[in-house]
Design a protein around this motif. Structure first.
Motif, PDB file in Angstrom:
ATOM      1  N   TYR A   2      25.173 -49.463  26.340  1.00 44.00           N
ATOM      2  CA  TYR A   2      24.981 -48.321  26.760  1.00 44.00           C
ATOM      3  C   TYR A   2      24.939 -47.029  25.886  1.00 44.00           C
ATOM      4  CZ  TYR A   2      27.207 -50.555  30.969  1.00 44.00           C
ATOM      5  OH  TYR A   2      27.546 -51.303  31.974  1.00 44.00           O
ATOM      6  N   THR A   3      23.947 -46.403  26.056  1.00 44.21           N
ATOM      7  CA  THR A   3      23.629 -45.255  25.119  1.00 44.21           C
ATOM      8  C   THR A   3      23.864 -43.865  25.665  1.00 44.21           C
ATOM      9  OG1 THR A   3      21.275 -45.096  25.651  1.00 44.21           O
ATOM     10  CG2 THR A   3      21.824 -46.505  23.820  1.00 44.21           C
ATOM     11  N   LYS A   4      23.968 -43.570  27.147  1.00 42.25           N
ATOM     12  CA  LYS A   4      24.137 -42.363  27.787  1.00 42.25           C
ATOM     13  C   LYS A   4      24.812 -42.905  29.037  1.00 42.25           C
ATOM     14  CE  LYS A   4      19.758 -40.369  26.156  1.00 42.25           C
ATOM     15  NZ  LYS A   4      18.380 -39.775  26.661  1.00 42.25           N
ATOM     16  N   CYS A  28      31.915 -44.911  25.448  1.00 39.81           N
ATOM     17  CA  CYS A  28      31.309 -44.034  24.518  1.00 39.81           C
ATOM     18  C   CYS A  28      31.613 -44.594  22.973  1.00 39.81           C
ATOM     19  CB  CYS A  28      31.450 -42.413  24.551  1.00 39.81           C
ATOM     20  SG  CYS A  28      30.666 -41.755  25.935  1.00 39.81           S
ATOM     21  N   TYR A  31      30.343 -48.220  22.445  1.00 42.41           N
ATOM     22  CA  TYR A  31      28.785 -48.294  22.496  1.00 42.41           C
ATOM     23  C   TYR A  31      28.135 -47.219  21.586  1.00 42.41           C
ATOM     24  CZ  TYR A  31      29.657 -52.023  26.029  1.00 42.41           C
ATOM     25  OH  TYR A  31      30.027 -53.152  26.437  1.00 42.41           O
ATOM     26  N   ALA A  33      27.744 -44.463  22.787  1.00 39.07           N
ATOM     27  CA  ALA A  33      27.046 -43.591  23.483  1.00 39.07           C
ATOM     28  C   ALA A  33      27.167 -42.219  23.556  1.00 39.07           C
ATOM     29  CB  ALA A  33      27.421 -44.395  25.025  1.00 39.07           C
ATOM     30  N   SER A  34      26.270 -41.370  24.175  1.00 42.91           N
ATOM     31  CA  SER A  34      26.620 -40.064  24.479  1.00 42.91           C
ATOM     32  C   SER A  34      27.327 -39.986  25.760  1.00 42.91           C
ATOM     33  CB  SER A  34      25.367 -39.150  24.310  1.00 42.91           C
ATOM     34  OG  SER A  34      24.276 -39.491  25.217  1.00 42.91           O
ATOM     35  N   ASP A 106      22.334 -44.586  31.056  1.00 45.91           N
ATOM     36  CA  ASP A 106      22.557 -46.131  31.577  1.00 45.91           C
ATOM     37  C   ASP A 106      23.591 -46.471  32.629  1.00 45.91           C
ATOM     38  OD1 ASP A 106      22.418 -45.943  28.132  1.00 45.91           O
ATOM     39  OD2 ASP A 106      20.767 -46.717  29.023  1.00 45.91           O
TER      40      ASP A 106
END
Length: 142
Positions: A2-4, A28, A31, A33-34, A106
């Motif tokens: 996951y990135t977002k 977050c 991964y 992620a933001s 994501d």
């Protein structure tokens, strides 16, 4: 993976984020992620109802929500998590899906609402609508 990650919250309803927020933060961190935190200002779709609000109601409500969301992030999101704060108008479940596309999320992390009170009738169906209609992955936290 996951990135977002999108996390919809109702700022004055702790049940909308109390359990989902720690999960989103852990994801977050895991991964890198933001985190995109969304709060929705429901639209007043009936002109008869809307006529009871002052003309600048929407502008003032947006500003108040932006300030509340800024404070929420400062109080609840740890350093090191990249956060985007989003205030949007519309039907909550439709807006969640639209914003998930806009930010190219994501994953949508949402709380399940089990209480039988007014907030359940307003918020409860939103989780199920998002799960049914979103093309993004949705994690419902109980």
């Amino acid at each position: 993976m996951y990135t977002k990650i999108l996390l919809p919250v109702v700022l004055n309803e702790e049940c909308s984020w109390r359990k989902a927020l720690p999960v989103a933060i852990d994801l977050c961190r895991t991964y890198g992620a933001s985190l995109h935190i969304l709060t929705v200002l429901p639209e007043v779709s009936m002109p008869m109802v809307g006529s009871f609000f002052p003309k600048d109601f929407s502008t003032k409500a947006h500003q108040a929500l932006k300030e509340q969301l800024k404070k929420f992030v400062a109080e609840h999101i740890p350093e090191g998590i990249h956060v985007q704060r989003i205030v949007a108008d519309g039907s909550p479940w439709e807006t969640i899906i639209r914003i998930s596309k806009d930010v190219d999320a994501d994953l949508i992390v949402m709380a399940a609402h089990n209480k039988r009170n007014l907030v359940d009738y307003v918020l409860g169906p939103n989780s199920s609508h998002v799960v049914r209609h979103s093309h993004k992955s949705v994690m419902v936290v109980r």
